[in-house]
Scaffold this motif. Structure first.
Motif, PDB file in Angstrom:
ATOM      1  N   ALA A  49       0.824  -1.211   0.000  1.00 27.36           N
ATOM      2  CA  ALA A  49       0.000   0.000   0.000  1.00 27.36           C
ATOM      3  C   ALA A  49       0.856   1.258   0.000  1.00 27.36           C
ATOM      4  O   ALA A  49       0.407   2.325  -0.433  1.00 27.36           O
ATOM      5  N   GLY A  50       2.110   1.135   0.471  1.00 27.56           N
ATOM      6  CA  GLY A  50       3.008   2.284   0.449  1.00 27.56           C
ATOM      7  C   GLY A  50       3.675   2.464  -0.896  1.00 27.56           C
ATOM      8  O   GLY A  50       3.600   3.528  -1.500  1.00 27.56           O
ATOM      9  N   ASP A  51       4.311   1.401  -1.394  1.00 26.45           N
ATOM     10  CA  ASP A  51       5.006   1.506  -2.679  1.00 26.45           C
ATOM     11  C   ASP A  51       5.326   0.109  -3.190  1.00 26.45           C
ATOM     12  O   ASP A  51       5.639  -0.803  -2.416  1.00 26.45           O
ATOM     13  N   LEU A  52       5.260  -0.054  -4.495  1.00 27.51           N
ATOM     14  CA  LEU A  52       5.494  -1.359  -5.107  1.00 27.51           C
ATOM     15  C   LEU A  52       6.905  -1.870  -4.842  1.00 27.51           C
ATOM     16  O   LEU A  52       7.101  -3.041  -4.495  1.00 27.51           O
ATOM     17  N   LEU A  53       7.921  -1.018  -4.993  1.00 28.26           N
ATOM     18  CA  LEU A  53       9.289  -1.490  -4.822  1.00 28.26           C
ATOM     19  C   LEU A  53       9.600  -1.827  -3.370  1.00 28.26           C
ATOM     20  O   LEU A  53      10.461  -2.664  -3.099  1.00 28.26           O
ATOM     21  N   ASP A  54       8.907  -1.193  -2.418  1.00 24.53           N
ATOM     22  CA  ASP A  54       9.048  -1.603  -1.019  1.00 24.53           C
ATOM     23  C   ASP A  54       8.549  -3.034  -0.845  1.00 24.53           C
ATOM     24  O   ASP A  54       9.120  -3.819  -0.083  1.00 24.53           O
ATOM     25  N   HIS A  55       7.486  -3.364  -1.556  1.00 23.75           N
ATOM     26  CA  HIS A  55       6.953  -4.729  -1.516  1.00 23.75           C
ATOM     27  C   HIS A  55       7.959  -5.715  -2.111  1.00 23.75           C
ATOM     28  O   HIS A  55       8.151  -6.823  -1.582  1.00 23.75           O
ATOM     29  N   ARG A  81      -3.482  -2.744  -7.375  1.00 25.02           N
ATOM     30  CA  ARG A  81      -2.617  -2.521  -6.213  1.00 25.02           C
ATOM     31  C   ARG A  81      -1.140  -2.576  -6.591  1.00 25.02           C
ATOM     32  O   ARG A  81      -0.293  -2.042  -5.866  1.00 25.02           O
ATOM     33  N   PHE A  82      -0.822  -3.197  -7.720  1.00 27.19           N
ATOM     34  CA  PHE A  82       0.568  -3.322  -8.152  1.00 27.19           C
ATOM     35  C   PHE A  82       0.966  -2.247  -9.165  1.00 27.19           C
ATOM     36  O   PHE A  82       2.078  -2.284  -9.680  1.00 27.19           O
ATOM     37  N   HIS A  83       0.090  -1.323  -9.466  1.00 27.39           N
ATOM     38  CA  HIS A  83       0.444  -0.265 -10.412  1.00 27.39           C
ATOM     39  C   HIS A  83       1.456   0.691  -9.776  1.00 27.39           C
ATOM     40  O   HIS A  83       1.267   1.132  -8.637  1.00 27.39           O
ATOM     41  N   PRO A  84       2.510   1.049 -10.501  1.00 33.36           N
ATOM     42  CA  PRO A  84       3.562   1.921  -9.934  1.00 33.36           C
ATOM     43  C   PRO A  84       3.188   3.397 -10.017  1.00 33.36           C
ATOM     44  O   PRO A  84       3.811   4.188 -10.727  1.00 33.36           O
ATOM     45  N   ARG A  85       2.186   3.801  -9.271  1.00 31.99           N
ATOM     46  CA  ARG A  85       1.618   5.147  -9.400  1.00 31.99           C
ATOM     47  C   ARG A  85       2.613   6.256  -9.087  1.00 31.99           C
ATOM     48  O   ARG A  85       2.512   7.353  -9.622  1.00 31.99           O
ATOM     49  N   ARG A  86       3.533   6.003  -8.188  1.00 32.61           N
ATOM     50  CA  ARG A  86       4.427   7.074  -7.744  1.00 32.61           C
ATOM     51  C   ARG A  86       5.714   7.153  -8.564  1.00 32.61           C
ATOM     52  O   ARG A  86       6.635   7.877  -8.195  1.00 32.61           O
ATOM     53  N   TRP A  87       5.770   6.416  -9.670  1.00 33.77           N
ATOM     54  CA  TRP A  87       6.983   6.388 -10.478  1.00 33.77           C
ATOM     55  C   TRP A  87       6.716   6.989 -11.846  1.00 33.77           C
ATOM     56  O   TRP A  87       5.659   6.778 -12.434  1.00 33.77           O
ATOM     57  N   MET A  88       7.685   7.726 -12.348  1.00 33.67           N
ATOM     58  CA  MET A  88       7.566   8.382 -13.642  1.00 33.67           C
ATOM     59  C   MET A  88       8.789   8.056 -14.487  1.00 33.67           C
ATOM     60  O   MET A  88       9.914   8.032 -13.977  1.00 33.67           O
ATOM     61  N   MET A  89       8.566   7.785 -15.759  1.00 29.02           N
ATOM     62  CA  MET A  89       9.692   7.540 -16.654  1.00 29.02           C
ATOM     63  C   MET A  89      10.430   8.843 -16.915  1.00 29.02           C
ATOM     64  O   MET A  89       9.822   9.860 -17.243  1.00 29.02           O
ATOM     65  N   LEU A  90      11.745   8.817 -16.766  1.00 30.11           N
ATOM     66  CA  LEU A  90      12.558  10.009 -17.001  1.00 30.11           C
ATOM     67  C   LEU A  90      12.802  10.162 -18.499  1.00 30.11           C
ATOM     68  O   LEU A  90      13.344   9.256 -19.138  1.00 30.11           O
ATOM     69  N   PRO A  91      12.408  11.289 -19.097  1.00 33.29           N
ATOM     70  CA  PRO A  91      12.591  11.454 -20.543  1.00 33.29           C
ATOM     71  C   PRO A  91      14.031  11.745 -20.945  1.00 33.29           C
ATOM     72  O   PRO A  91      14.317  11.921 -22.121  1.00 33.29           O
ATOM     73  N   GLY A 104      22.124   1.773 -23.331  1.00 34.00           N
ATOM     74  CA  GLY A 104      22.264   0.324 -23.174  1.00 34.00           C
ATOM     75  C   GLY A 104      20.983  -0.415 -22.858  1.00 34.00           C
ATOM     76  O   GLY A 104      21.021  -1.483 -22.235  1.00 34.00           O
ATOM     77  N   GLY A 105      19.846   0.128 -23.265  1.00 36.25           N
ATOM     78  CA  GLY A 105      18.576  -0.544 -23.006  1.00 36.25           C
ATOM     79  C   GLY A 105      17.962  -0.219 -21.657  1.00 36.25           C
ATOM     80  O   GLY A 105      16.891  -0.742 -21.324  1.00 36.25           O
ATOM     81  N   TYR A 106      18.620   0.629 -20.862  1.00 33.85           N
ATOM     82  CA  TYR A 106      18.103   0.973 -19.536  1.00 33.85           C
ATOM     83  C   TYR A 106      17.268   2.257 -19.600  1.00 33.85           C
ATOM     84  O   TYR A 106      17.586   3.189 -20.343  1.00 33.85           O
ATOM     85  N   VAL A 107      16.217   2.270 -18.799  1.00 35.02           N
ATOM     86  CA  VAL A 107      15.357   3.443 -18.671  1.00 35.02           C
ATOM     87  C   VAL A 107      15.301   3.804 -17.195  1.00 35.02           C
ATOM     88  O   VAL A 107      15.199   2.923 -16.328  1.00 35.02           O
ATOM     89  N   ARG A 108      15.369   5.094 -16.900  1.00 34.38           N
ATOM     90  CA  ARG A 108      15.391   5.535 -15.504  1.00 34.38           C
ATOM     91  C   ARG A 108      14.010   6.020 -15.066  1.00 34.38           C
ATOM     92  O   ARG A 108      13.289   6.661 -15.834  1.00 34.38           O
ATOM     93  N   PHE A 109      13.700   5.711 -13.802  1.00 34.20           N
ATOM     94  CA  PHE A 109      12.411   6.082 -13.225  1.00 34.20           C
ATOM     95  C   PHE A 109      12.643   6.734 -11.866  1.00 34.20           C
ATOM     96  O   PHE A 109      13.167   6.094 -10.951  1.00 34.20           O
ATOM     97  N   PRO A 110      12.267   8.005 -11.695  1.00 36.03           N
ATOM     98  CA  PRO A 110      12.325   8.627 -10.367  1.00 36.03           C
ATOM     99  C   PRO A 110      11.009   8.413  -9.620  1.00 36.03           C
ATOM    100  O   PRO A 110       9.937   8.367 -10.224  1.00 36.03           O
ATOM    101  N   ASN A 111      11.122   8.280  -8.301  1.00 34.74           N
ATOM    102  CA  ASN A 111       9.944   8.202  -7.449  1.00 34.74           C
ATOM    103  C   ASN A 111       9.507   9.623  -7.111  1.00 34.74           C
ATOM    104  O   ASN A 111      10.296  10.414  -6.590  1.00 34.74           O
ATOM    105  N   LEU A 112       8.267   9.953  -7.403  1.00 35.54           N
ATOM    106  CA  LEU A 112       7.791  11.320  -7.234  1.00 35.54           C
ATOM    107  C   LEU A 112       7.632  11.706  -5.772  1.00 35.54           C
ATOM    108  O   LEU A 112       7.525  12.891  -5.457  1.00 35.54           O
TER     109      LEU A 112
END
Length: 262
Positions: A49-55, A81-91, A104-112
């Protein structure tokens, strides 16, 4: 002769028993690892309920906790419940963009909420671009050989829902759109919404600002096409004043920023 009090033996200093300390630590670790399965599952839902990556980190503590909690993969799209609502793809920027060879195929995501930045390996961006993001889910379009396949991606679990190609809109459009081959006109401003039924059907609705219509489609539906709905009476930029709408041209990797009119 020394006074009697000098002959008394000084009390020995208490030296902590290292072996005993380690034993208590091991016992404590065992007690955490042996929590009842139902309790671990309940704690896991609270953490989620707090954050997906914490889970995800919670499940990685030990084998028992991993088996006692629900695995995100396979449920990333179907269970909200598993949707990463607090994460945004960094452009990215400075000439870089998701899918750029130098990344190298990596995409960065910051937690808002926390500002934590994670890198996720997403080779799908070699030939896909983002139309929109809904609750952290990424709506992608294939941009290879004039293909227009649409996919809904959970960036952290890798779950994908296949949607009909955008070209299925053409027979339903006005005559001057029906023979078009450059679909970049559809990408001038896109807003998406996603709904998931109790039966697990994923429906996506697109508001296509360029043609002033909405369209909807259901993943894995027997009728593999987008259905044109009601017209949009106002521009998306005027509906969301003061916000920035990002779009990416179909056949290039540069990002464009379109500001709403003053």
């Amino acid at each position: 002769m020394l006074p009697p009090f000098f002959l008394k033996r000084a009390p020995c200093a208490k030296i902590p028993c290292i072996g005993s300390s380690i034993k208590h630590q091991i016992q404590g670790a065992r007690s955490w690892a042996s929590l009842p399965e139902e309790l671990v599952e309940l704690i896991g839902w609270r953490v989620l309920a707090g954050d997906l990556l914490d889970h995800v980190r919670f499940r990685a503590v030990c084998t028992h906790w991993n088996y006692s909690t629900v695995r995100p993969r396979g449920r990333g799209l179907l269970d909200a419940r598993f949707h990463p609502r607090r994460w945004m793809m960094l452009p990215e920027g400075h000439g870089l963009y998701p899918g750029h060879p130098h990344l190298g195929g990596y995409v960065r995501f910051p937690n808002l909420s926390t500002g934590v930045l994670v890198r996720v390996y997403l080779p799908l961006f070699d030939d896909h671009i983002v139309l929109d993001s809904v609750d952290g889910l990424l709506l992608l379009i294939l941009h290879r050989d004039h293909a227009t396949d649409i996919r809904l991606l959970h960036p952290f679990t890798g779950d994908i829902a296949e949607l009909p190609p955008l070209s299925s809109l053409l027979p339903q459009m006005e005559p001057h759109y029906r023979n078009m081959t450059d679909f970049s006109v559809f990408l001038g401003g896109v807003c998406a919404a996603v709904t998931i039924s109790d039966a697990g059907a994923i429906t996506v609705m697109l508001a296509l600002d360029a043609i002033r219509h909405v369209a909807h489609a259901t993943a894995a539906h027997r009728d593999q096409r987008w259905t044109v709905g009601a017209p949009i009476l106002a521009s998306i930029n005027s509906i969301f004043p003061g916000q920035t709408v990002y779009s990416v041209p179909l056949l290039c990797g540069e990002e464009h920023c379109t500001h709403p009119p003053d």
